[in-house]
Write an enzyme that holds these catalytic residues in place. Sequence first.
Site, mmCIF file in Angstrom:
data_model
loop_
_atom_site.group_PDB
_atom_site.id
_atom_site.type_symbol
_atom_site.label_atom_id
_atom_site.label_comp_id
_atom_site.label_asym_id
_atom_site.label_seq_id
_atom_site.Cartn_x
_atom_site.Cartn_y
_atom_site.Cartn_z
ATOM 1 C CB THR A 1 -12.010 -3.169 -2.817
ATOM 2 O OG1 THR A 1 -11.215 -2.788 -1.687
ATOM 3 C CG2 THR A 1 -11.185 -3.072 -4.094
ATOM 4 C CD GLU A 2 -13.410 -6.498 -0.453
ATOM 5 O OE1 GLU A 2 -12.420 -7.231 -0.318
ATOM 6 O OE2 GLU A 2 -13.838 -6.136 -1.559
ATOM 7 C CG PHE A 3 -9.280 -1.210 2.295
ATOM 8 C CD1 PHE A 3 -8.296 -2.086 2.711
ATOM 9 C CD2 PHE A 3 -9.222 0.103 2.733
ATOM 10 C CE1 PHE A 3 -7.274 -1.673 3.552
ATOM 11 C CE2 PHE A 3 -8.202 0.532 3.572
ATOM 12 C CZ PHE A 3 -7.233 -0.364 3.982
ATOM 13 C CB VAL B 1 -8.258 0.195 -4.580
ATOM 14 C CG1 VAL B 1 -8.925 -0.723 -5.591
ATOM 15 C CG2 VAL B 1 -6.795 0.433 -4.948
ATOM 16 N N PRO C 1 -0.804 0.172 -3.966
ATOM 17 C CG PRO C 1 -2.569 -1.277 -4.385
ATOM 18 C CD PRO C 1 -1.270 -1.165 -3.661
ATOM 19 N N GLY C 2 -2.796 3.201 -3.965
ATOM 20 C CA GLY C 2 -3.464 4.212 -3.158
ATOM 21 C C GLY C 2 -4.914 3.794 -2.994
ATOM 22 C CB SER D 1 -0.869 0.009 1.258
ATOM 23 O OG SER D 1 -1.550 1.245 1.394
ATOM 24 C CE1 TYR E 1 -3.839 -1.669 5.586
ATOM 25 C CE2 TYR E 1 -3.266 0.583 5.021
ATOM 26 C CZ TYR E 1 -3.587 -0.700 4.640
ATOM 27 O OH TYR E 1 -3.649 -1.023 3.296
#
Length: 168
Positions: free
Chosen positions: A109-111, A107, A104-105, A61, A74
């Site tokens: 998604t379900e993140f 994104v 990645p920066g 990340s 994190y």
Amino acid sequence: DLQILLNNAGLAKGSDKVQDARIEDWDLMLNTNVKGLLYLTRALLPHFIARGAGHIVNIGSVAGRWVYAGGAVYCASKFAVRAISEGLRLDLLGKNIRVSNIEPGMVNTEFSLVRFESQEKADQVYAGMKPLTATDIAETISWVVARPSHVNIQEIVIYPTDQASVGP
């Protein structure tokens, strides 16, 4: 025959400052983002070494390079992914095993839903901007693993155009 290991498991929980954060959230992040990656990599390395080839792709990340408020643990877990990737490259030198770290920066998604446990809060993360998609990252991974075997893309930092840093 297994040729590629994609370490894609990762999550964030909460956004509290260290002094206010839940230790259970830290354990979940570290167990998933660091130990999960390590354990699976260790389990498959003997296979790659025996066959004399392989490619390990770790999903890190941008938080593994730059820290933001409320993200200390994190970010630390993603800094660990970066360190493990670099250490693996050194440990595996001469064994024809590639190691890549994709960072990645934002994104979509379900993140963020997992992180905030609220769809409303998750949607706010991407309000007013166009984040990356899972397809964007999948295409990047596909490109990385398609390089000739003598080429190792060590790391890629990939941001959406609408994001300039990890902070607000």
